[in-house]
Design an enzyme around this catalytic site. Structure first.
Site, PDB file in Angstrom:
ATOM      1  CE  LYS A   1      -7.585  -1.044   5.187  1.00  0.00           C
ATOM      2  NZ  LYS A   1      -8.242  -1.152   3.864  1.00  0.00           N
TER       3      LYS A   1
ATOM      4  CG  HIS B   1      -5.477   0.917  -3.404  1.00  0.00           C
ATOM      5  ND1 HIS B   1      -4.783   0.641  -2.242  1.00  0.00           N
ATOM      6  CD2 HIS B   1      -6.414  -0.065  -3.515  1.00  0.00           C
ATOM      7  CE1 HIS B   1      -5.270  -0.436  -1.671  1.00  0.00           C
ATOM      8  NE2 HIS B   1      -6.262  -0.887  -2.415  1.00  0.00           N
TER       9      HIS B   1
ATOM     10  NE  ARG C   1      -3.592  -4.074  -1.145  1.00  0.00           N
ATOM     11  CZ  ARG C   1      -2.882  -4.850  -0.313  1.00  0.00           C
ATOM     12  NH1 ARG C   1      -1.567  -4.822  -0.353  1.00  0.00           N
ATOM     13  NH2 ARG C   1      -3.483  -5.634   0.548  1.00  0.00           N
TER      14      ARG C   1
ATOM     15  CE1 TYR D   1      -7.094  -7.929  -7.360  1.00  0.00           C
ATOM     16  CE2 TYR D   1      -7.045  -8.992  -5.218  1.00  0.00           C
ATOM     17  CZ  TYR D   1      -6.916  -7.861  -5.994  1.00  0.00           C
ATOM     18  OH  TYR D   1      -6.609  -6.664  -5.404  1.00  0.00           O
TER      19      TYR D   1
ATOM     20  CG  HIS E   1      -6.297  -9.446   1.330  1.00  0.00           C
ATOM     21  ND1 HIS E   1      -6.621  -9.790   0.038  1.00  0.00           N
ATOM     22  CD2 HIS E   1      -6.140  -8.089   1.318  1.00  0.00           C
ATOM     23  CE1 HIS E   1      -6.658  -8.708  -0.714  1.00  0.00           C
ATOM     24  NE2 HIS E   1      -6.366  -7.666   0.033  1.00  0.00           N
TER      25      HIS E   1
ATOM     26  NE  ARG F   1      -3.583  -2.280   2.693  1.00  0.00           N
ATOM     27  CZ  ARG F   1      -3.284  -3.464   3.239  1.00  0.00           C
ATOM     28  NH1 ARG F   1      -2.069  -3.681   3.735  1.00  0.00           N
ATOM     29  NH2 ARG F   1      -4.190  -4.430   3.286  1.00  0.00           N
TER      30      ARG F   1
END
Length: 350
Positions: free
Chosen positions: A221, A284, A287, A319, A310, A196
């Site tokens: 994050k 972003h 990414r 995806y 994640h 990020r």
């Protein structure tokens, strides 16, 4: 039972005469809090303290809790600035409401009011932040389970568009060729790691392990540590940057004019996109490009999840369709190159 933190202050929990009691040590330092806690336990044991008054349930407002306790807790998260800024979008009536007074109606009104001026994606993001704040309030026993359930039952708005924009190989080359000298390493890092923006700009040389080819992220994050492997191209880039680094700063990416940590490059990135002829694209999305290219190269979703950091596979599943589409395209390519003439000739012979 024992010590726990509420914002910056340590609180204590113990059982006395069959009753569980919680009280503030009024200490910010853990060792000092432990000393206060040990002293209370000793005095209870020898009967010096007749009774400890349990904490009084103060009617603190959402704003007080968010600013004084929740934000300090989030300070090490990369989403800290987003959460701090989100407070500006929360209505005043909501911020002034005491935590224990909240119910489902308050959250419904909050969502409805925001929806009149904000997009569903923005509303849902704010709702997620608010719910997480109340979850911590529950963990810290500032609200009860019943109050939290009333808040948590409110569902996100429908109609949110899940945007997935990524670059193909040719677009990647065009973008890189139009990045200026200080922007190129940042974009190249994003394309090769999926990191990020905040994670990249916060990189220090102590996070770069060139010997083992790893980037070590302490501040992410979701608040968890992450290790990202570097390919040879990225290692070569960081070796070059290391030889050219400034000795008066620990940060990898610095402002060429001030020599301090780089905090913004929006204009340079927009210029590079314009020169490359790339539209509807954000930083972003680099990414997304990293993840999309991995999936289309046949990398399994679990590995992509780990590389992106994640917490659950749910986010990575966006995806999944690229994998199936790429497989179908591969089969069609095989057909066109190897078997098309054979099938045609066979049918004619029959």
């Amino acid at each position: 039972m024992g010590l726990y933190r509420r914002g910056k202050i340590y609180w204590a929990s113990l059982t006395h005469n069959g009753e569980q009691i919680r009280f503030s040590t009024k200490c910010r330092d853990k060792k000092e809090a432990e000393a206060v806690y040990a002293k209370i336990l000793l005095e209870l044991k020898i009967g010096k303290v007749a009774v400890i008054q349990p904490e009084k349930k103060e009617k603190i407002t959402f704003n007080q809790f968010f600013v004084e306790q929740y934000l300090p807790f989030c300070k090490k998260q990369s989403s800290y600035n987003t959460k701090r800024y989100s407070l500006n979008m929360i209505p005043e009536w909501f911020k002034s409401t005491p935590l224990m007074d909240f119910n489902t109606r308050h959250i419904d009104l909050f969502v409805s009011e925001l929806a009149t001026t904000r997009k569903p994606a923005t509303v849902n993001k704010l709702l997620h932040i608010v719910k997480h704040a109340f979850r911590k309030a529950l963990d810290w026993e500032l609200i009860d389970e019943a109050t939290f359930k009333k808040i948590d039952k409110v569902k996100p708005l429908k109609g949110e568009t899940k945007r997935l924009r990524y670059l193909n190989q040719e677009e990647i080359q065009r973008l890189l060729s139009h990045c200026d000298n200080y922007l190129y390493p940042i974009v190249f890092t994003a394309l090769n790691t999926g990191m990020r923006r905040g994670e990249i700009l916060n990189l220090k040389w102590e996070n770069i392990d060139l010997k083992n080819g790893l980037i070590l992220l302490e501040k992410t994050k979701n608040g968890e540590r992450r290790e990202i492997p570097m390919n040879e191209s990225l290692k070569t880039l960081f070796r070059q940057l290391y030889t050219q680094r400034r000795l008066d700063t620990d940060y990898v990416f610095i402002n060429p004019k001030t020599g301090t940590r780089l905090t913004e490059f929006k204009r340079s990135f927009a210029t590079a996109l314009k020169k490359a002829g790339i539209r509807d694209f954000t930083f972003h999305d680099l990414r997304h490009t990293f993840a999309s290219q991995l999936v289309m190269a046949g990398i399994d979703l679990r590995t992509v999840q780990e590389l992106l950091g994640h917490k659950t596979i749910t986010m990575t599943l966006r995806y999944a369709h690229l994998s199936e589409a790429h497989k179908r395209e591969a089969v069609r390519t095989l057909e066109n190159k190897l078997y098309h003439n054979f099938i045609t000739i066979s049918l004619q012979a029959k």
